[in-house]
Design a protein around this motif. Structure first.
Motif, PDB file in Angstrom:
ATOM      1  N   ARG A  94      15.317  18.688  -7.975  1.00  0.00           N
ATOM      2  CA  ARG A  94      16.530  19.074  -8.711  1.00  0.00           C
ATOM      3  C   ARG A  94      16.290  19.539 -10.127  1.00  0.00           C
ATOM      4  O   ARG A  94      17.138  20.208 -10.706  1.00  0.00           O
ATOM      5  CB  ARG A  94      17.483  17.883  -8.817  1.00  0.00           C
ATOM      6  CG  ARG A  94      18.154  17.552  -7.531  1.00  0.00           C
ATOM      7  CD  ARG A  94      19.287  16.600  -7.820  1.00  0.00           C
ATOM      8  NE  ARG A  94      19.937  16.279  -6.571  1.00  0.00           N
ATOM      9  CZ  ARG A  94      21.245  16.194  -6.411  1.00  0.00           C
ATOM     10  NH1 ARG A  94      22.039  16.385  -7.433  1.00  0.00           N
ATOM     11  NH2 ARG A  94      21.761  15.907  -5.233  1.00  0.00           N
ATOM     12  N   PHE A  95      15.181  19.083 -10.716  1.00  0.00           N
ATOM     13  CA  PHE A  95      14.988  19.321 -12.150  1.00  0.00           C
ATOM     14  C   PHE A  95      13.749  20.177 -12.387  1.00  0.00           C
ATOM     15  O   PHE A  95      12.800  20.131 -11.597  1.00  0.00           O
ATOM     16  CB  PHE A  95      14.858  17.979 -12.890  1.00  0.00           C
ATOM     17  CG  PHE A  95      16.035  17.077 -12.657  1.00  0.00           C
ATOM     18  CD1 PHE A  95      17.231  17.316 -13.320  1.00  0.00           C
ATOM     19  CD2 PHE A  95      15.961  16.022 -11.755  1.00  0.00           C
ATOM     20  CE1 PHE A  95      18.339  16.506 -13.090  1.00  0.00           C
ATOM     21  CE2 PHE A  95      17.064  15.208 -11.522  1.00  0.00           C
ATOM     22  CZ  PHE A  95      18.259  15.456 -12.185  1.00  0.00           C
ATOM     23  N   ASP A  96      13.784  20.946 -13.496  1.00  0.00           N
ATOM     24  CA  ASP A  96      12.618  21.779 -13.834  1.00  0.00           C
ATOM     25  C   ASP A  96      11.378  20.912 -13.941  1.00  0.00           C
ATOM     26  O   ASP A  96      10.307  21.267 -13.476  1.00  0.00           O
ATOM     27  CB  ASP A  96      12.847  22.504 -15.176  1.00  0.00           C
ATOM     28  CG  ASP A  96      13.938  23.544 -15.065  1.00  0.00           C
ATOM     29  OD1 ASP A  96      14.325  23.840 -13.914  1.00  0.00           O
ATOM     30  OD2 ASP A  96      14.408  24.042 -16.111  1.00  0.00           O
ATOM     31  N   GLN A  97      11.554  19.794 -14.636  1.00  0.00           N
ATOM     32  CA  GLN A  97      10.433  18.858 -14.768  1.00  0.00           C
ATOM     33  C   GLN A  97      10.899  17.492 -14.317  1.00  0.00           C
ATOM     34  O   GLN A  97      11.986  17.044 -14.706  1.00  0.00           O
ATOM     35  CB  GLN A  97       9.999  18.751 -16.234  1.00  0.00           C
ATOM     36  CG  GLN A  97       9.209  19.933 -16.734  1.00  0.00           C
ATOM     37  CD  GLN A  97       8.796  19.683 -18.184  1.00  0.00           C
ATOM     38  OE1 GLN A  97       8.242  18.640 -18.498  1.00  0.00           O
ATOM     39  NE2 GLN A  97       9.088  20.633 -19.038  1.00  0.00           N
ATOM     40  N   PHE A  98      10.063  16.862 -13.514  1.00  0.00           N
ATOM     41  CA  PHE A  98      10.416  15.519 -13.038  1.00  0.00           C
ATOM     42  C   PHE A  98       9.147  14.713 -12.863  1.00  0.00           C
ATOM     43  O   PHE A  98       8.131  15.230 -12.392  1.00  0.00           O
ATOM     44  CB  PHE A  98      11.158  15.592 -11.690  1.00  0.00           C
ATOM     45  CG  PHE A  98      11.461  14.224 -11.139  1.00  0.00           C
ATOM     46  CD1 PHE A  98      12.608  13.546 -11.526  1.00  0.00           C
ATOM     47  CD2 PHE A  98      10.571  13.596 -10.271  1.00  0.00           C
ATOM     48  CE1 PHE A  98      12.872  12.261 -11.059  1.00  0.00           C
ATOM     49  CE2 PHE A  98      10.832  12.310  -9.801  1.00  0.00           C
ATOM     50  CZ  PHE A  98      11.987  11.649 -10.192  1.00  0.00           C
ATOM     51  N   TRP A  99       9.196  13.450 -13.239  1.00  0.00           N
ATOM     52  CA  TRP A  99       8.066  12.561 -12.943  1.00  0.00           C
ATOM     53  C   TRP A  99       8.590  11.164 -12.657  1.00  0.00           C
ATOM     54  O   TRP A  99       9.516  10.694 -13.317  1.00  0.00           O
ATOM     55  CB  TRP A  99       7.066  12.533 -14.102  1.00  0.00           C
ATOM     56  CG  TRP A  99       5.699  12.067 -13.637  1.00  0.00           C
ATOM     57  CD1 TRP A  99       5.100  10.888 -13.937  1.00  0.00           C
ATOM     58  CD2 TRP A  99       4.798  12.780 -12.781  1.00  0.00           C
ATOM     59  NE1 TRP A  99       3.869  10.822 -13.308  1.00  0.00           N
ATOM     60  CE2 TRP A  99       3.660  11.960 -12.595  1.00  0.00           C
ATOM     61  CE3 TRP A  99       4.833  14.028 -12.143  1.00  0.00           C
ATOM     62  CZ2 TRP A  99       2.570  12.348 -11.809  1.00  0.00           C
ATOM     63  CZ3 TRP A  99       3.752  14.408 -11.354  1.00  0.00           C
ATOM     64  CH2 TRP A  99       2.647  13.581 -11.196  1.00  0.00           C
ATOM     65  N   LEU A 100       8.036  10.553 -11.632  1.00  0.00           N
ATOM     66  CA  LEU A 100       8.362   9.173 -11.280  1.00  0.00           C
ATOM     67  C   LEU A 100       7.181   8.281 -11.641  1.00  0.00           C
ATOM     68  O   LEU A 100       6.045   8.569 -11.247  1.00  0.00           O
ATOM     69  CB  LEU A 100       8.638   9.085  -9.766  1.00  0.00           C
ATOM     70  CG  LEU A 100       8.671   7.677  -9.147  1.00  0.00           C
ATOM     71  CD1 LEU A 100       9.781   6.829  -9.745  1.00  0.00           C
ATOM     72  CD2 LEU A 100       8.858   7.786  -7.625  1.00  0.00           C
ATOM     73  N   ILE A 101       7.472   7.247 -12.409  1.00  0.00           N
ATOM     74  CA  ILE A 101       6.454   6.250 -12.746  1.00  0.00           C
ATOM     75  C   ILE A 101       6.886   4.964 -12.053  1.00  0.00           C
ATOM     76  O   ILE A 101       7.967   4.443 -12.339  1.00  0.00           O
ATOM     77  CB  ILE A 101       6.406   6.004 -14.273  1.00  0.00           C
ATOM     78  CG1 ILE A 101       6.197   7.316 -15.033  1.00  0.00           C
ATOM     79  CG2 ILE A 101       5.312   4.998 -14.614  1.00  0.00           C
ATOM     80  CD1 ILE A 101       6.485   7.199 -16.544  1.00  0.00           C
ATOM     81  N   THR A 102       6.075   4.479 -11.138  1.00  0.00           N
ATOM     82  CA  THR A 102       6.463   3.220 -10.490  1.00  0.00           C
ATOM     83  C   THR A 102       5.412   2.146 -10.727  1.00  0.00           C
ATOM     84  O   THR A 102       4.216   2.413 -10.726  1.00  0.00           O
ATOM     85  CB  THR A 102       6.705   3.388  -8.970  1.00  0.00           C
ATOM     86  OG1 THR A 102       7.223   2.141  -8.472  1.00  0.00           O
ATOM     87  CG2 THR A 102       5.458   3.776  -8.198  1.00  0.00           C
ATOM     88  N   GLN A 103       5.940   0.924 -10.944  1.00  0.00           N
ATOM     89  CA  GLN A 103       5.044  -0.237 -11.043  1.00  0.00           C
ATOM     90  C   GLN A 103       4.823  -0.838  -9.653  1.00  0.00           C
ATOM     91  O   GLN A 103       4.018  -1.744  -9.497  1.00  0.00           O
ATOM     92  CB  GLN A 103       5.674  -1.305 -11.945  1.00  0.00           C
ATOM     93  CG  GLN A 103       5.899  -0.822 -13.367  1.00  0.00           C
ATOM     94  CD  GLN A 103       6.787  -1.798 -14.129  1.00  0.00           C
ATOM     95  OE1 GLN A 103       6.316  -2.761 -14.719  1.00  0.00           O
ATOM     96  NE2 GLN A 103       8.077  -1.555 -14.113  1.00  0.00           N
ATOM     97  N   ASN A 104       5.555  -0.333  -8.666  1.00  0.00           N
ATOM     98  CA  ASN A 104       5.499  -0.942  -7.336  1.00  0.00           C
ATOM     99  C   ASN A 104       4.264  -0.484  -6.575  1.00  0.00           C
ATOM    100  O   ASN A 104       3.889   0.690  -6.634  1.00  0.00           O
ATOM    101  CB  ASN A 104       6.761  -0.592  -6.541  1.00  0.00           C
ATOM    102  CG  ASN A 104       8.003  -1.114  -7.222  1.00  0.00           C
ATOM    103  OD1 ASN A 104       7.915  -1.956  -8.120  1.00  0.00           O
ATOM    104  ND2 ASN A 104       9.157  -0.620  -6.839  1.00  0.00           N
TER     105      ASN A 104
END
Ligand code: OAD
Length: 243
Positions: A94-104
């Protein structure tokens, strides 16, 4: 502001956001049935991290550590992503820039389809050789105890960042770059007590991002967020995308 208007504000912010970073913790997987660490039934209420999740513990008793990880692998193997994981996965398109940071470490974000992500504490479905250091996927349930490297015969360990260990440099760099360039940051289901992730909201804030926290309760970082929504991640996160 009532919950309805707060939700509307976040939906608006998301509709105009260019760069979005999401930080998740155990709470997002709680709705899939994966235990958290510090809640009423949290893992660290019943087990001592010093005995199970440190390099010293593994050196002292690798069998005990592997038995605990095998138990967690058996439990997580039965769990599926929930609507919050699915909504986060859809955000990367959906977004020009996206990042997911997960501790899981449970791999449920990947199972939901997320690919633009840093699993900063590792992944329970990966193993690392203590001798040759090679990292491989391993979905064996149960896993052989003790598991050995097929390349060199060395002892394998979980590919997890234990207490007292540093994050991988590339994960830290990717996370900081995303946080510093984000105009909106969602912090979902983390107690905000474990560093460096506990400092990530402040990095995004300093960069000027609008910060939204989604959690059952107030947390250690609630004071820095712009808006906090209290409830289950699986109910709230999908709503954010309904513009
Ligand atoms: P915690 O167990 O510390 O915190 C979980 C958070 O999720 C709490 O703030 C809960 O209020 C919230 N929560 C629980 N159920 C929820 C739900 N259904 N919806 C929304 N929120 C909910 O877990 P983390 O913050 O992830 O390290 O812990 C950080 C690290 O500490 C973990 O990655 C782990 C642990 O030691 C490693 O595995 C290396």
């Amino acid at each position: 502001m009532g919950t309805g208007s707060t939700l509307g504000l976040i939906q608006q912010k998301l509709a105009s956001a260019r760069s979005v970073t999401v930080l998740t913790g155990a709470g997002i997987s709680a709705d899939s049935g994966v235990p958290t660490f510090r809640g009423a039934d949290g893992l660290w209420r019943n087990f001592r991290a010093e005995d199970l999740a440190t390099p010293e513990a593994f050196k002292r008793d690798p069998r005990l550590v592997w038995e605990w990880y095998n138990w967690r692998r058996e439990l997580i193997a039965t769990k599926r992503p929930n609507p919050a994981h699915d909504a986060v996965a859809s955000m990367e398109h959906r977004f020009d820039q996206f990042w997911l940071i997960t501790q899981n470490v449970d791999g449920l974000h990947r199972d939901a389809g997320s690919r633009k992500l840093s699993e900063i504490h590792g992944n329970i479905w990966m193993v690392r050789c203590t001798q040759c250091r090679c990292v491989t996927d391993n979905r064996d349930v149960p896993i052989a105890i003790l598991p050995l490297c097929s390349n060199c015969g060395g002892l394998l360990r979980p590919h997890i960042v234990w207490f007292g260990e540093s994050l991988a440099e590339q994960d830290l760099e990717a996370s900081e770059a995303a946080l510093e360039s984000s105009d909106l940051c969602l912090i979902i289901g983390t107690s905000g007590l474990v560093y460096p992730a506990a400092g990530f909201g402040a990095i995004a804030k300093q960069a000027g991002a609008f910060i939204v926290e989604i959690n059952l309760d107030a947390t250690a970082q609630s004071s820095l967020v712009d808006v906090a929504l209290h409830g289950r991640a699986k109910d709230i996160v999908p709503l954010l995308l309904q513009a």
